[in-house]
Design an enzyme around this catalytic site. Structure first.
Site, PDB file in Angstrom:
ATOM      1  N   LYS A  92      -0.637  -6.931  12.833  1.00  0.00           N
ATOM      2  CA  LYS A  92      -1.691  -6.093  12.253  1.00  0.00           C
ATOM      3  C   LYS A  92      -3.014  -6.517  12.867  1.00  0.00           C
ATOM      4  CE  LYS A  92      -3.664  -4.648   7.809  1.00  0.00           C
ATOM      5  NZ  LYS A  92      -3.595  -4.800   6.342  1.00  0.00           N
ATOM      6  N   THR A 108       0.816  -1.210   0.000  1.00  0.00           N
ATOM      7  CA  THR A 108       0.000   0.000   0.000  1.00  0.00           C
ATOM      8  C   THR A 108       0.849   1.258   0.000  1.00  0.00           C
ATOM      9  OG1 THR A 108      -1.777  -1.142   1.161  1.00  0.00           O
ATOM     10  CG2 THR A 108      -1.801   1.252   1.264  1.00  0.00           C
ATOM     11  N   TYR A 131      -7.980   0.667  -3.744  1.00  0.00           N
ATOM     12  CA  TYR A 131      -6.831   1.168  -4.490  1.00  0.00           C
ATOM     13  C   TYR A 131      -6.045  -0.021  -5.041  1.00  0.00           C
ATOM     14  CZ  TYR A 131      -4.717  -0.125  -0.048  1.00  0.00           C
ATOM     15  OH  TYR A 131      -4.339  -0.825   1.066  1.00  0.00           O
ATOM     16  N   THR A 157       1.240  -4.215   4.245  1.00  0.00           N
ATOM     17  CA  THR A 157       0.953  -4.455   5.660  1.00  0.00           C
ATOM     18  C   THR A 157       0.362  -5.834   5.944  1.00  0.00           C
ATOM     19  OG1 THR A 157      -1.226  -3.403   5.447  1.00  0.00           O
ATOM     20  CG2 THR A 157       0.618  -2.005   6.153  1.00  0.00           C
ATOM     21  N   ASP A 158      -0.210  -6.498   4.928  1.00  0.00           N
ATOM     22  CA  ASP A 158      -0.897  -7.764   5.184  1.00  0.00           C
ATOM     23  C   ASP A 158       0.033  -8.822   5.774  1.00  0.00           C
ATOM     24  OD1 ASP A 158      -3.314  -6.791   4.417  1.00  0.00           O
ATOM     25  OD2 ASP A 158      -3.434  -7.873   2.521  1.00  0.00           O
ATOM     26  N   GLU A 180      -4.737 -28.034  28.449  1.00  0.00           N
ATOM     27  CA  GLU A 180      -5.679 -28.353  27.382  1.00  0.00           C
ATOM     28  C   GLU A 180      -5.350 -29.679  26.704  1.00  0.00           C
ATOM     29  OE1 GLU A 180      -8.390 -26.790  26.852  1.00  0.00           O
ATOM     30  OE2 GLU A 180      -8.066 -24.905  27.896  1.00  0.00           O
TER      31      GLU A 180
END
Length: 356
Positions: free
Chosen positions: A193, A40, A54, A120-121, A313
């Site tokens: 993120k 981006t 975009y 950023t992903d 767990e």
């Protein structure tokens, strides 16, 4: 217009002095290399109001640098276009190529710091990979933006300015790979993120390392997990990454994904479980079989903050499974790939997950 010889000599001398002063000022500035990969921060929208719609990876690194003349006041900057893709499309081979270039540059005496512009992903994954594999104390800063440069209130220019400022700072040395977004300085290991459209998208559950404001760094803490110079992994010795995949846990989960991954021959399966890395009882036998057939099983959690407790767990010791500590599934995958270049012993792998 007549100029006397004395005036011409004076003007020539003044020009020489100015040129000398400029050269001295440039020599005093740190040398920072910007490696561009797309994303981006190199994106463009159809209009100024397109902040979420975009095309990514459209602007080259030289244009990014030219569009931010203020950089010349804080560093001697040059750029290289390594890739030009949206980060969700990056591959393991891209990771290797980028990390090897960062490693090579870090060895050059004329390079004081390195900035990587990135989508950023998957920015957090690349930052963690560099944290684990590049042996240098020089600042490495990964940066992106949540809005393209064509948008109103675009964040890329300031983020990049901050990244170059931090990369050229002596006080950023030795702190591992850093991420500068939205004025914060975060550890490449810890940051994630957490929002998909806001400029405050990146944060760490353990808090930022510091802030950068108008080119000045303010530090609050330092990373304690092993990184960069103290890492036992070295990108210069890694030629390929083993296949590691993620299977998520959710209500009504079936064994389809786990069975398919195990059959594909992956070296490890990250199980992104609910809560404390919980595993649905109906798929426990499938994970056990995958382990018996040779795949490493690593319990992670899909919960954003927290960490997985060993033998809670699930009886990890009994099943010969590994827990991912506080790493989310996507980062657990990065560490697993790197660790498996050295060992497939589960006790050693668990040590690695505790230490990194």
């Amino acid at each position: 217009m007549y100029l006397s010889p004395r005036f011409r000599a004076f003007a020539a001398g003044a020009a020489l002095l100015a040129a000398s002063a400029l050269a001295q000022a440039q020599q005093a500035l740190p040398n920072v290399v910007i490696l561009a990969t797309g994303g981006t921060i190199a994106g463009a929208g159809a209009s100024a109001v397109n902040s979420a719609t975009y095309a990514a990876a459209k602007v080259g690194v030289e244009k990014l640098i030219a569009g931010l003349p203020e950089l010349s006041k804080i560093a001697n900057v040059r750029g290289e276009q390594v890739f030009q893709v949206a980060s969700e499309s990056l591959t393991n081979d891209n990771l290797l190529t980028l990390a090897k270039r960062v490693s090579a540059l870090s060895k050059q005496a004329d390079v004081d710091g390195i900035v990587i512009t990135h989508g950023t992903d998957t920015l957090e994954e690349t930052a963690y990979f560099l944290t684990l594999t590049v042996h240098t104390s020089k600042p490495i800063v990964v940066v992106g933006s949540m809005r393209p440069g064509t948008a109103l209130s675009a964040d890329g220019a300031l983020n990049l300015y901050d990244a170059v400022s931090v990369a050229g700072s002596k006080d950023a040395a030795g702190k591992g790979v850093l991420v500068t977004m939205n004025d914060n300085i975060d550890s490449g290991r810890d940051v994630s993120k957490n929002v998909n459209i806001k400029t405050s998208a990146f944060s760490s559950q353990w808090g930022p390392l510091g802030m950068v404001v108008e080119g000045k760094n303010y530090w609050f803490r330092a990373p304690v997990k092993r990184h960069t110079m103290s890492s036992e992994f070295d990108i210069d010795a890694i030629t390929a990454l083993p296949p590691v995949e993620i299977a998520m846990g959710y209500e009504g989960v079936s064994s389809i994904a786990i069975d398919a991954l195990a059959k594909s021959g992956v070296k490890a399966i990250i199980h992104g479980g609910t809560g404390n890395g919980s595993v649905a009882n109906r798929i426990v036998p499938n994970l056990q079989k995958a382990r018996t057939d040779g795949a490493i099983i690593i319990r992670s959690s899909r919960v954003p903050d927290g960490f997985v407790i060993r033998n809670a767990e699930q009886p990890d010791d009994k099943y010969d499974w590994v827990v991912a500590h506080d790493l989310r599934p996507q980062k657990a995958r990065i560490l697993a790939m790197v660790a498996l270049t050295k060992t497939s012993d589960t006790k050693e792998l668990q040590r690695i997950f505790w230490e990194y």
